[in-house]
Design a protein around this motif. Sequence first.
Motif, PDB file in Angstrom:
ATOM      1  N   VAL A  56      -4.374  15.809 -43.888  1.00 59.96           N
ATOM      2  CA  VAL A  56      -4.936  14.208 -43.209  1.00 59.96           C
ATOM      3  C   VAL A  56      -6.470  14.216 -43.771  1.00 59.96           C
ATOM      4  O   VAL A  56      -6.745  13.032 -44.191  1.00 59.96           O
TER       5      VAL A  56
ATOM      6  N   SER B 170      -6.118  16.592 -35.744  1.00 58.60           N
ATOM      7  CA  SER B 170      -5.340  15.539 -36.445  1.00 58.60           C
ATOM      8  C   SER B 170      -4.305  14.767 -35.626  1.00 58.60           C
ATOM      9  O   SER B 170      -3.703  15.452 -35.143  1.00 58.60           O
TER      10      SER B 170
ATOM     11  N   GLU C  76      -1.252  12.171 -36.298  1.00 59.55           N
ATOM     12  CA  GLU C  76      -0.591  11.640 -37.458  1.00 59.55           C
ATOM     13  C   GLU C  76       0.367  10.742 -37.049  1.00 59.55           C
ATOM     14  O   GLU C  76       1.107  11.019 -36.130  1.00 59.55           O
TER      15      GLU C  76
ATOM     16  N   ARG D 275       4.319  11.383 -43.744  1.00 55.59           N
ATOM     17  CA  ARG D 275       2.942  10.957 -42.928  1.00 55.59           C
ATOM     18  C   ARG D 275       2.452   9.540 -43.762  1.00 55.59           C
ATOM     19  O   ARG D 275       2.191   9.680 -44.897  1.00 55.59           O
TER      20      ARG D 275
END
Length: 250
Positions: free
Chosen positions: A103, A139, A141, A148
């Motif tokens: 990420v 993170s 997501e 993603r």
Amino acid sequence: MVPWLAHDDPFPPVDRALSASSGAPGLLAASADLLPARLHDAYQQGIFPWYSDGQPVLWWSPDPRMVLKPAEFKLSDSLRKTLKRVARDPISEVRVDDDFAAVMRECADTPRLGQRGTWITSEIVEAYSTLHRAGQAHSIETWYEGQRVGGLYGVSFGRMFFGESMFAHKTDASKIALSALVGHLRRHKIEMIDCQQNTSHLASLGGREIPRREFVAHLKQAVREPQIPWRFDKSVLLDMLERHPPTPAP
């Protein structure tokens, strides 16, 4: 003169940061290193790093400070419809900490209007990944059809969350992740997300500036509180929908 921090030097008080009339308002100090221990200390005091490759590590504490209070999050009718669709769509997911470093790299690599390059250097990725492994950075997501497509990351101490960066490869993907984060924080009665600096995007979602002294006063208490759990899924979006009913038709 901005002080240079040697290896064991503490940060100066945040009220010594450069003023709005300077060329770098909020700049507090500089150093050669970005050790996890220094990064940890920085967040406890309302200080964050922001610099580019080839520069020393620059430490900032701006005044005023941009924050987003979860209770003030603005959910537009269009975003509400998106969250409703995501909540019922089995191929849409919200994952937490699936791949934190990935990420960060996505945030670094995603082009941004009016911005050249990125401040998320390999040194930054490694330092924050160390915090992540210690359970102090996370993170959130957004996934669609097993890919993603958006997300954000930030730092968490006690009952305080410090937002760092977000990205989207699909319309509203970062807003979905932020909505999930806000829903999770509201469940745990978190009062404030640090957004660091003012942007029109954050303002459109309910972010606003507050005096640094107010921010630091809240921070000092919030980071002393027990850490909240960091496992959740897209069911938190239902909280957002319940708290933001559709705008009545005229």
